[in-house]
Scaffold this motif. Sequence first.
Motif, PDB file in Angstrom:
ATOM      1  N   PHE A 148       1.036  -1.345  -0.232  1.00  0.00           N
ATOM      2  CA  PHE A 148      -0.051  -0.134   0.090  1.00  0.00           C
ATOM      3  C   PHE A 148       1.141   1.313   0.054  1.00  0.00           C
ATOM      4  CE2 PHE A 148      -2.535  -3.672   1.065  1.00  0.00           C
ATOM      5  CZ  PHE A 148      -4.404  -2.736   0.345  1.00  0.00           C
ATOM      6  N   GLU A 149       0.745   2.205  -0.839  1.00  0.00           N
ATOM      7  CA  GLU A 149       1.241   3.585  -0.987  1.00  0.00           C
ATOM      8  C   GLU A 149       0.690   4.635   0.043  1.00  0.00           C
ATOM      9  OE1 GLU A 149       0.101   5.587  -4.071  1.00  0.00           O
ATOM     10  OE2 GLU A 149       0.725   4.327  -5.799  1.00  0.00           O
ATOM     11  N   HIS A 150       0.417   4.002   1.041  1.00  0.00           N
ATOM     12  CA  HIS A 150      -0.605   5.382   2.023  1.00  0.00           C
ATOM     13  C   HIS A 150      -1.195   3.823   3.598  1.00  0.00           C
ATOM     14  CE1 HIS A 150      -3.022   7.857   4.678  1.00  0.00           C
ATOM     15  NE2 HIS A 150      -1.607   8.154   4.490  1.00  0.00           N
ATOM     16  N   PRO A 181       8.543   2.186   3.302  1.00  0.00           N
ATOM     17  CA  PRO A 181       7.918   2.070   1.562  1.00  0.00           C
ATOM     18  C   PRO A 181       6.742   2.634   1.374  1.00  0.00           C
ATOM     19  CG  PRO A 181       8.066   0.902   3.562  1.00  0.00           C
ATOM     20  CD  PRO A 181       8.670   1.689   4.000  1.00  0.00           C
ATOM     21  N   ALA A 182       6.021   4.056   2.485  1.00  0.00           N
ATOM     22  CA  ALA A 182       4.466   4.434   2.087  1.00  0.00           C
ATOM     23  C   ALA A 182       4.874   6.009   3.114  1.00  0.00           C
ATOM     24  CB  ALA A 182       3.748   2.886   3.254  1.00  0.00           C
ATOM     25  N   ARG A 183       3.379   6.673   2.897  1.00  0.00           N
ATOM     26  CA  ARG A 183       3.161   7.331   3.305  1.00  0.00           C
ATOM     27  C   ARG A 183       2.815   6.675   4.572  1.00  0.00           C
ATOM     28  NH1 ARG A 183       0.797   8.668  -1.160  1.00  0.00           N
ATOM     29  NH2 ARG A 183      -1.084   8.548  -0.841  1.00  0.00           N
ATOM     30  N   TYR A 184       2.816   7.639   6.123  1.00  0.00           N
ATOM     31  CA  TYR A 184       2.075   6.959   7.400  1.00  0.00           C
ATOM     32  C   TYR A 184       1.401   8.199   8.211  1.00  0.00           C
ATOM     33  CZ  TYR A 184       5.236   2.820   6.532  1.00  0.00           C
ATOM     34  OH  TYR A 184       5.913   2.183   5.592  1.00  0.00           O
ATOM     35  N   MET A 267      -5.501  18.056   2.493  1.00  0.00           N
ATOM     36  CA  MET A 267      -4.793  18.353   3.275  1.00  0.00           C
ATOM     37  C   MET A 267      -4.644  16.564   3.461  1.00  0.00           C
ATOM     38  SD  MET A 267      -1.912  16.962   5.423  1.00  0.00           S
ATOM     39  CE  MET A 267      -0.869  18.012   6.490  1.00  0.00           C
ATOM     40  N   LEU A 268      -5.104  16.047   4.600  1.00  0.00           N
ATOM     41  CA  LEU A 268      -5.692  14.681   4.666  1.00  0.00           C
ATOM     42  C   LEU A 268      -5.885  14.467   3.318  1.00  0.00           C
ATOM     43  CD1 LEU A 268      -6.161  15.412   8.482  1.00  0.00           C
ATOM     44  CD2 LEU A 268      -3.800  14.636   7.043  1.00  0.00           C
ATOM     45  N   ARG A 269      -7.811  14.922   3.159  1.00  0.00           N
ATOM     46  CA  ARG A 269      -7.775  14.164   1.686  1.00  0.00           C
ATOM     47  C   ARG A 269      -6.533  14.173   1.007  1.00  0.00           C
ATOM     48  NH1 ARG A 269     -12.779  17.511   2.107  1.00  0.00           N
ATOM     49  NH2 ARG A 269     -14.558  16.210   3.836  1.00  0.00           N
ATOM     50  N   GLU A 270      -6.363  15.488   0.700  1.00  0.00           N
ATOM     51  CA  GLU A 270      -4.629  14.619  -0.369  1.00  0.00           C
ATOM     52  C   GLU A 270      -4.090  13.500  -0.330  1.00  0.00           C
ATOM     53  OE1 GLU A 270      -3.977  15.770  -3.694  1.00  0.00           O
ATOM     54  OE2 GLU A 270      -2.259  14.635  -3.889  1.00  0.00           O
ATOM     55  N   ARG A 271      -4.246  13.070   1.346  1.00  0.00           N
ATOM     56  CA  ARG A 271      -2.860  12.367   1.176  1.00  0.00           C
ATOM     57  C   ARG A 271      -3.317  10.773   1.431  1.00  0.00           C
ATOM     58  NH1 ARG A 271       1.596  13.262   4.175  1.00  0.00           N
ATOM     59  NH2 ARG A 271       2.243  10.868   5.365  1.00  0.00           N
TER      60      ARG A 271
END
Length: 307
Positions: A148-150, A181-184, A267-271
Motif C-alpha cells: 500500500f502507498e498509504h 515504503p509508504a506514507r503514514y 491536506m489529509l484528503r490529498e494524502r
Amino acid sequence: MAELKAGNIIEWHRLSPILSLFRVVALDSSPFPAYQAGQYIALRRDDCLLTRKVKEGNEVRYVPDLDEAGKQKRGPVTHSYSISSAPYETAQGNYLEFYVVLERGLDGVLGRFTESLFRGMEGHSNERLAYLERIVGDFTLAKRAAGFEHVLMVGTGTGLAPFVSMIKQLDFEAQHGATAPARYTLLHANRTREELAYHRELLGIEKAKRFDFVYVPTVSRPASRDLSDPQLGSGRANNLLRQLFELPPKEPSAAPLALPGERPLAMLRERIRPAQTVVLTCGNPNGMADIAWIAAQAGMRFEKEDW
Ligand SMILES: Cc1cc2nc3c(=O)[nH]c(=O)nc-3n(C[C@H](O)[C@H](O)[C@H](O)COP(=O)(O)OP(=O)(O)OC[C@H]3O[C@@H](n4cnc5c(N)ncnc54)[C@H](O)[C@@H]3O)c2cc1C
C-alpha cells in the motif's frame, strides 16, 4: 512452551488516574526475544483480585469471587499487551514499554490484572510482574500493509501502542538510511490532552520529516486551551474520519468536531486516496466497528488488532 520469567517495572509514568506508561526489565537482566513493531507479549501479576461469572437469564456478569470469610480471592491473571517501545529501543535499553488503561467493567468492577498493577504501583510497593518469554502477533506492517502507498493508523486510547512502536521504528530506520515504503498518517484519539501518550515525541518525529509522516492527535473532552491549539483536534476518531469522507457523525458529541488546525481537511484528503490506502486500527471494539464501516464506505482496505 515459552518460559515464564520474572520481571520488574522500572518506570511508571501515570498520565491520568486510569492511564499509565511503564517499562519492564527482566529480573536477571537477560535480553528479551527479538520482535517486530506491532507485536505483543503476555504479562502476569500474581496478586489479582479474582472474579467469577454469574448468569442472569441471557446476561453474563463478572462479580468479585469471595471466600468463606467474605474476602475477595486473589490469584494470578495473565493477559496480552501490545509493546509500545520500538524494537530498536529494546535492543539498546533491554526493556519493553507498555501503555495500559485501568479496566472498569460495566457494573464498576475493576479489571483483575490492571487493578493489581495500578494498586501495586501506587506506592511502588509491588513492582514485580512476570512475562512469557515469547513475543507474537501478526499486526505488523509487513503482514498488514505491504504493497500500500498509504497507511492510515487509527488508535483509540491505548490502541496507540502498536502504532507508536511502528512509527518510532520507521523514524529510527530512516535516520539510518532506510527509505520508508509508504506514507503514514496516525490518528490518535483519547479523552484529554494529558492522556495522549507520546504526544511530544510524535510531534517531534513529524517535524523532523525523516519520512512521510503526519500525526493527527485529537481529544474528545477538550479544555478551552485545546480548542485553540493548532496541533490538536477535537472529537472522536471515528467521527473525524467520517468528516474526512463527508459522512455524518455517528453520534452527536459535546465537543466540536475539528481536525488540528495545522492538519487541514484538504491536506489529509490529498494524502489518503482510498484505493491505495490501508486502514490499520486498534483499540476500543465499538470504535473499531465504525471505522470498519467507514473504510468500506470509502473503499479502503481495513485491518484491525483484536483486543
Ligand atoms: C493482543 C492484545 C494486546 C493488548 N494490548 C493492550 C495494551 O497495549 N494496552 C491495554 O490497556 N490493553 C491491552 N489489551 C487488553 C488486555 O489484554 C486486557 O484485556 C485488559 O488490560 C483488561 O485486563 P484486566 O485483567 O484488567 O480486566 P479483566 O478482569 O480481564 O476484565 C476485562 C473484562 O473481562 C471480563 N471478565 C472479568 N472477569 C472475568 C473472568 N474471571 N473470566 C473471564 N472474563 C472476565 C469482563 O467482561 C471484563 O469487563 C490487549 C489485548 C490483546 C488481546
